[in-house]
Design a protein around this motif. Sequence first.
Motif, short mmCIF file in Angstrom:
data_model
loop_
_atom_site.label_atom_id
_atom_site.label_comp_id
_atom_site.label_asym_id
_atom_site.label_seq_id
_atom_site.Cartn_x
_atom_site.Cartn_y
_atom_site.Cartn_z
N LEU A 261 75.47 16.50 35.76
CA LEU A 261 75.32 16.36 34.31
C LEU A 261 75.68 17.66 33.57
CD1 LEU A 261 74.20 13.89 32.70
CD2 LEU A 261 72.06 15.14 32.53
N ILE A 262 75.53 18.78 34.24
CA ILE A 262 75.85 20.06 33.61
C ILE A 262 77.35 20.14 33.30
CG2 ILE A 262 75.83 22.57 33.90
CD1 ILE A 262 73.06 21.28 33.53
N GLU A 263 78.18 19.65 34.21
CA GLU A 263 79.62 19.63 33.96
C GLU A 263 79.93 18.70 32.80
OE1 GLU A 263 83.58 20.15 33.84
OE2 GLU A 263 82.08 21.40 34.87
N GLY A 264 79.26 17.56 32.74
CA GLY A 264 79.45 16.66 31.62
C GLY A 264 79.07 17.30 30.29
N ALA A 265 77.98 18.06 30.29
CA ALA A 265 77.55 18.75 29.07
C ALA A 265 78.59 19.77 28.62
CB ALA A 265 76.20 19.44 29.31
N ARG A 266 79.18 20.48 29.57
CA ARG A 266 80.23 21.45 29.20
C ARG A 266 81.41 20.73 28.56
NH1 ARG A 266 79.18 23.63 34.56
NH2 ARG A 266 77.91 25.53 34.39
#
Length: 278
Positions: A261-266
């Motif tokens: 999810l962190i990559e999606g947030a970026r």
Amino acid sequence: MFMAQFTAKAVPTATASVGQLYPRRIVCLAAEAPEILDRLGAFDRVVGVSGFTRRPPGVRMKPKVGGFVTPDFQKIVALHPDLIIGTSDLQADALAALIRRGFPVLALNPHRLEDIWRNILFVGGAVGLQAEAERLTASLQEELRIIRDAVRLQRRPRVFFEEWPDPLISGIGWVGELIEFLGGEEIFPELRERALAPERVVTVEEVAARRPDVIIASWCGKQADLAAICRRPAWQELPAVRQGHIYEVRSECILQAGPGLIEGARQIRQILERVAGS
């Protein structure tokens, strides 16, 4: 003779250390579970995964046990798992069948960001890595804060997140929370409380009426057709279509409720900054 056989079998179990009692052969039907276990340092315990799973990279080498909603029971049984991790939404019937077969099952059911953090703690506790799970959760939350603090927007762009094209489904709860957290305005906030995908179906006319500045597509399990989205007749005059703000975030980076999810947030942050600078 009976007593000798009983003693030979019972002693190793009775004297096993606490660490030896935690699951060592885990089948992951929930797509986010392998990455959670990987970040906890327990990826070596994963013996089978859903064919839908894409993260972490090493998951491609793990045995596949069927589709996301169509697990192959024979393959699962053959792996002799001592824990099965699934999701109690679309996999509810399959998990119930596995429980009836006597397998220990951990059923995750994320809808909001807090559910994702809680599920990491559940998984960590189940495999004897509670402290590691707490550190991972805190680390992911801090990464999100860092991403948010770096956002530079001149305005709040209106966002339609498309989870599926036919029927047209708006994003699940944690997606809307991320959009708002990063400075966007989700156009269907009232659907955030609706956990099931059929409860988040919208029409092209409803989307058009709310005039999104940007459309982010993430079709669960397959590549989004951005050109097809642009061709929808009712959307030709939308700000998002007229200004070319149609983007994809791959589903494994936003719809799998785990560390990815962190990559999606970026990616969402980058999209919002492009739109807000228009």
